[in-house]
Scaffold this active site. Structure first.
Site: not given
Length: 131
Positions: A14-15
């Site tokens: 994810d980020m």
């Protein structure tokens, strides 16, 4: 027990740079598929006979984050077998560190989603291998 290696790719994260939670389900699915193939069960032949495996239940524990480029290992062990289902324990480890653990119930289903008998290769596994 069965061991399956996984490397975490950028697309898995994810980020924040940690493995997106749903990807652990993909990892353990790949490991189960590899285990089934390794013990000689042809899932395409099963499907041609109208029988398939389906996940019935998953209990999942996210213990530690895995990150981009980590080398992970999925360890699969058969915990229980009944005529139409099996319960498996699956751990995802980074070295000695447990990062994810799941208890997965797999059902064997036939036409119309009704329970079907597991393939003999599974039903007849000795108890020692099932623990």
């Amino acid at each position: 027990m069965h061991s399956f290696p996984i490397r975490v790719y950028y697309e898995d994260t994810d980020m924040a740079g940690i493995v997106y939670y749903a990807n652990y389900l993909r990892y353990i699915e790949r490991a189960r598929s590899d285990w089934v193939r390794q013990i000689g069960i042809d899932q395409l032949a099963m499907k041609a006979q109208g029988i398939v495996f389906a996940v019935r239940r998953i209990e999942a524990d996210y213990i530690q984050p895995a990150r981009f480029d980590d080398v992970l290992e999925v360890v699969t062990r058969l915990m229980k077998i009944t005529p139409a289902r099996m319960i498996m324990g699956q751990d995802v480890r980074r070295g000695e560190t447990l990062v994810f653990a799941a208890k997965v119930t797999i059902a064997c289903i036939g036409a119309g989603g009704k329970p079907a008998r597991l393939p003999a290769e599974l039903r007849l596994m000795p108890i020692a291998e099932a623990q």
